[in-house]
Design a protein around this motif. Structure first.
Motif, PDB file in Angstrom:
ATOM      1  N   MET A 133     -44.472 123.105 -11.477  1.00 42.27           N
ATOM      2  CA  MET A 133     -45.789 123.464 -10.976  1.00 42.27           C
ATOM      3  C   MET A 133     -45.631 124.453  -9.828  1.00 42.27           C
ATOM      4  N   LEU A 134     -46.649 125.302  -9.640  1.00 44.73           N
ATOM      5  CA  LEU A 134     -46.617 126.228  -8.510  1.00 44.73           C
ATOM      6  C   LEU A 134     -46.680 125.456  -7.205  1.00 44.73           C
ATOM      7  N   PRO A 135     -45.865 125.830  -6.218  1.00 42.28           N
ATOM      8  CA  PRO A 135     -45.913 125.112  -4.931  1.00 42.28           C
ATOM      9  C   PRO A 135     -47.231 125.349  -4.227  1.00 42.28           C
ATOM     10  N   LYS A 136     -47.642 124.383  -3.435  1.00 47.04           N
ATOM     11  CA  LYS A 136     -48.882 124.499  -2.682  1.00 47.04           C
ATOM     12  C   LYS A 136     -48.762 125.614  -1.652  1.00 47.04           C
ATOM     13  N   PRO A 137     -49.708 126.566  -1.599  1.00 44.93           N
ATOM     14  CA  PRO A 137     -49.613 127.659  -0.634  1.00 44.93           C
ATOM     15  C   PRO A 137     -49.730 127.157   0.792  1.00 44.93           C
ATOM     16  N   PRO A 138     -49.087 127.830   1.742  1.00 49.19           N
ATOM     17  CA  PRO A 138     -49.143 127.382   3.138  1.00 49.19           C
ATOM     18  C   PRO A 138     -50.536 127.536   3.709  1.00 49.19           C
ATOM     19  N   GLY A 160     -36.293 131.929  -2.568  1.00 45.60           N
ATOM     20  CA  GLY A 160     -37.391 131.473  -1.728  1.00 45.60           C
ATOM     21  C   GLY A 160     -38.756 131.961  -2.140  1.00 45.60           C
ATOM     22  N   GLU A 161     -38.906 132.524  -3.336  1.00 38.61           N
ATOM     23  CA  GLU A 161     -40.221 132.972  -3.778  1.00 38.61           C
ATOM     24  C   GLU A 161     -41.114 131.765  -4.012  1.00 38.61           C
ATOM     25  N   VAL A 162     -42.402 131.912  -3.758  1.00 39.55           N
ATOM     26  CA  VAL A 162     -43.329 130.792  -3.906  1.00 39.55           C
ATOM     27  C   VAL A 162     -44.353 131.034  -4.998  1.00 39.55           C
ATOM     28  N   ASP A 163     -44.267 132.153  -5.727  1.00 42.48           N
ATOM     29  CA  ASP A 163     -45.236 132.441  -6.770  1.00 42.48           C
ATOM     30  C   ASP A 163     -44.703 132.084  -8.150  1.00 42.48           C
TER      31      ASP A 163
END
Length: 537
Positions: A133-138, A160-163
């Motif tokens: 699942m996509l990580p929760k945005p900060p 470290g990409e979060v998208d």
């Protein structure tokens, strides 16, 4: 001759057939025909009827077929299928899982004192303990600009990409076994149960092993934990309870439906909203919810049909608050943008978008906006208002003037409070959340100008009462579920905000009865319409 059948009659007829068909299908799911002759060779008896000593063993593995090794994480000695339990354990994660990999869980129910790998009468199921699942945005504070602390992000590339989707740990494992001694008929085994059934022959009798089930519907997004390189150990809650055969069959169908939606592109969050419908309520309340939702859909459609018919024929805005129409358009657009920003399920987002387009069309009709195209350049023109419409606009503007003394301070205060004390992902999120909270909490105030116009004109004949009645039925349905179902306070206010205003509308309808001999804007009185219809027939 034959009387012309109306569209409403056809819709109601189709709705009744649909409800009856659904009831029949649901009955076929939850009811299983037992074997009528217990001593017959056609009957399959339960293994649990002999009260065997059982044991439950749970393993983890990197592959679903346990190739490359497996690790025992929990063993339930002297397992009693009738005894409910819940265990909290810590599970060590392999290096591949910490590097955005997958981990499987293997659940065995076997004879006590034997290894599950050597027991010929063991039953087992495999499930995924991780999901992507996509990580929760900060989230950041819009005043200080400081970002909230969050876990280190790990992606397949380790950059470290979060998208990109990352591995998340499912912190709950829910297990069920059918404990009732049910005799199956060999010639009438339901297909949904057949894949969970293992049968062996003992003499002339056939015996089926325990029906083990892993409840995937209980895997909720709120229970997911993001996995990173430092997550060497994570907690796992193992829950066990018995399940009836009818509920097992129903749960299998619902689980398959959710899986199919995910194959069609629904995200984990979309599937979680559907799971919540089934997991957070019992079956009886779920059945009630189905009937209420079906009637809600019917009333929504009838209200939509009558509203469109009313505005399609509307040529004059006498007695109608144009600013209330404009507010309705604005509020539906704000709610649509809010749902879009929250990445709400398409099941909710698409109807909200369609409703917004309809409200924009009503604004065009209310303000007599005409669009002319010169190539690709649109030209807007506004129609003129007659004397009666201008008098209505004066009352409407006067009502809005009084309303602004209350509305603007409330909305401004709510926006400032959200800016200082609540953290959002961006300025856009803060703006949309502030607007939608204002719409939910104070939206009913914009219904008041129409009441003021009715009071000044001493008439309610200009309102679409059929659409009002269908919307009122839906409002009362929403009120009931606002008490039963847990929901945000702002949404509760939105459910109750229409009631007081609608009661005043009913009072005004009684106070200002329609003059049936008065000619309307189409040159026909109420008494003449039945005569015209009978003449046409």
């Amino acid at each position: 001759m034959f009387q012309k059948t109306s569209l409403t009659t056809i819709i109601v007829g189709v709705f009744i057939v649909y409800v009856l068909h659904t009831c029949w299908v649901m009955y076929g799911i939850v009811y299983t025909k037992p074997c009528e002759k217990p001593r017959s060779d056609n009957c399959i008896s339960p293994y649990l009827a002999g009260k065997p000593r059982l044991q439950m063993s749970i393993y983890t593995a990197l592959k679903s077929n346990a190739e490359g090794g497996h690790t025992l994480i929990h063993r339930e000695e002297d397992f009693d299928v009738h005894t409910k339990f819940e265990r909290l354990i810590n599970v060590s994660l392999p290096k591949k899982t910490r590097q955005n990999g997958t981990l499987y869980g293997m659940v065995f129910v076997h004879q006590a004192g034997m290894s599950p790998w050597q027991d010929p009468r063991q039953v087992h199921l495999v499930t995924q303990l991780t999901t992507y699942m996509l990580p929760k945005p900060p989230e950041v504070s819009l005043i200080t600009g400081q970002e909230l602390p969050r876990q280190e992000q790990r992606t397949p590339g380790g950059d470290g990409e979060v998208d990109r989707p990352v591995s998340h740990w499912r912190s709950r494992l829910t297990l069920n076994i059918v404990a009732e001694n049910f005799l199956f008929d060999r010639e009438a085994i339901p297909s949904d149960v057949h894949r969970y059934m293992r049968v062996y022959q003992s003499g002339k009798k056939f015996v089926y092993l325990p029906l083990l089930f892993i409840d995937e519907l209980s895997n909720r997004v709120k229970d997911l934990v993001e996995i990173n390189s430092s997550s060497t150990e994570l907690p796992l809650t193992i829950s066990y309870d018995t399940i009836t055969l009818g509920k097992l069959r129903f749960w299998i169908h619902m689980q398959d439906a959710v899986y199919s939606l995910q194959q069609f592109g629904f995200t984990e969050k979309d599937a979680d909203e559907i799971k919540g419908i089934f997991v957070d309520t019992n079956l009886y309340f779920l059945a009630l919810t189905f009937f209420v939702a079906a009637f809600h859909l019917l009333f929504d459609f009838l209200a939509f049909k009558n509203d469109i018919s009313f505005w399609k024929q509307k040529k004059s805005m006498v007695g109608m608050s144009s600013k209330a129409v404009l507010w309705r358009c604005f509020s539906t657009l704000v709610i649509f943008l809010y749902l879009l920003d929250e990445q709400t399920s398409l099941l909710v987002l698409i109807p909200a978008g369609v409703g917004s387009l309809i409200e924009v069309w009503k604004v065009k009709k209310a303000f007599k906006i005409y669009i002319f195209w010169k190539g690709l350049t649109p030209t807007f023109m506004f129609g003129k208002s007659d004397e009666s419409e201008r008098r209505t606009e004066e009352y409407d503007s006067l009502a809005m003037k009084y309303l602004s003394y209350v509305l603007y301070p409330l909305c401004l205060g709510g926006a400032i409070y959200a800016l200082v004390f609540v953290k959002y992902k961006s300025w856009y999120s803060w703006l949309i959340n502030s607007l939608v909270n204002g719409v939910y909490a104070f939206g009913f105030l914009f219904m008041l100008p129409q009441l003021f116009v009715n009071y000044k004109l001493k008439s309610v004949a200009h309102l679409p009462w059929k659409a009002f009645m269908y919307k009122a039925f839906n409002t009362f349905i929403d009120d009931v579920f606002a008490f039963i179902i847990t929901m945000p306070t702002s949404h509760r206010l939105a459910c109750f905000r229409d009631d007081a205003v609608f009661i005043i509308y009913l009072y005004q309808r009684w106070l200002y009865p329609v003059d049936k001999t008065r000619v309307n804007e189409y040159g026909v009185s109420y008494d003449e319409e039945p005569k015209r219809k009978s003449h046409k027939e």
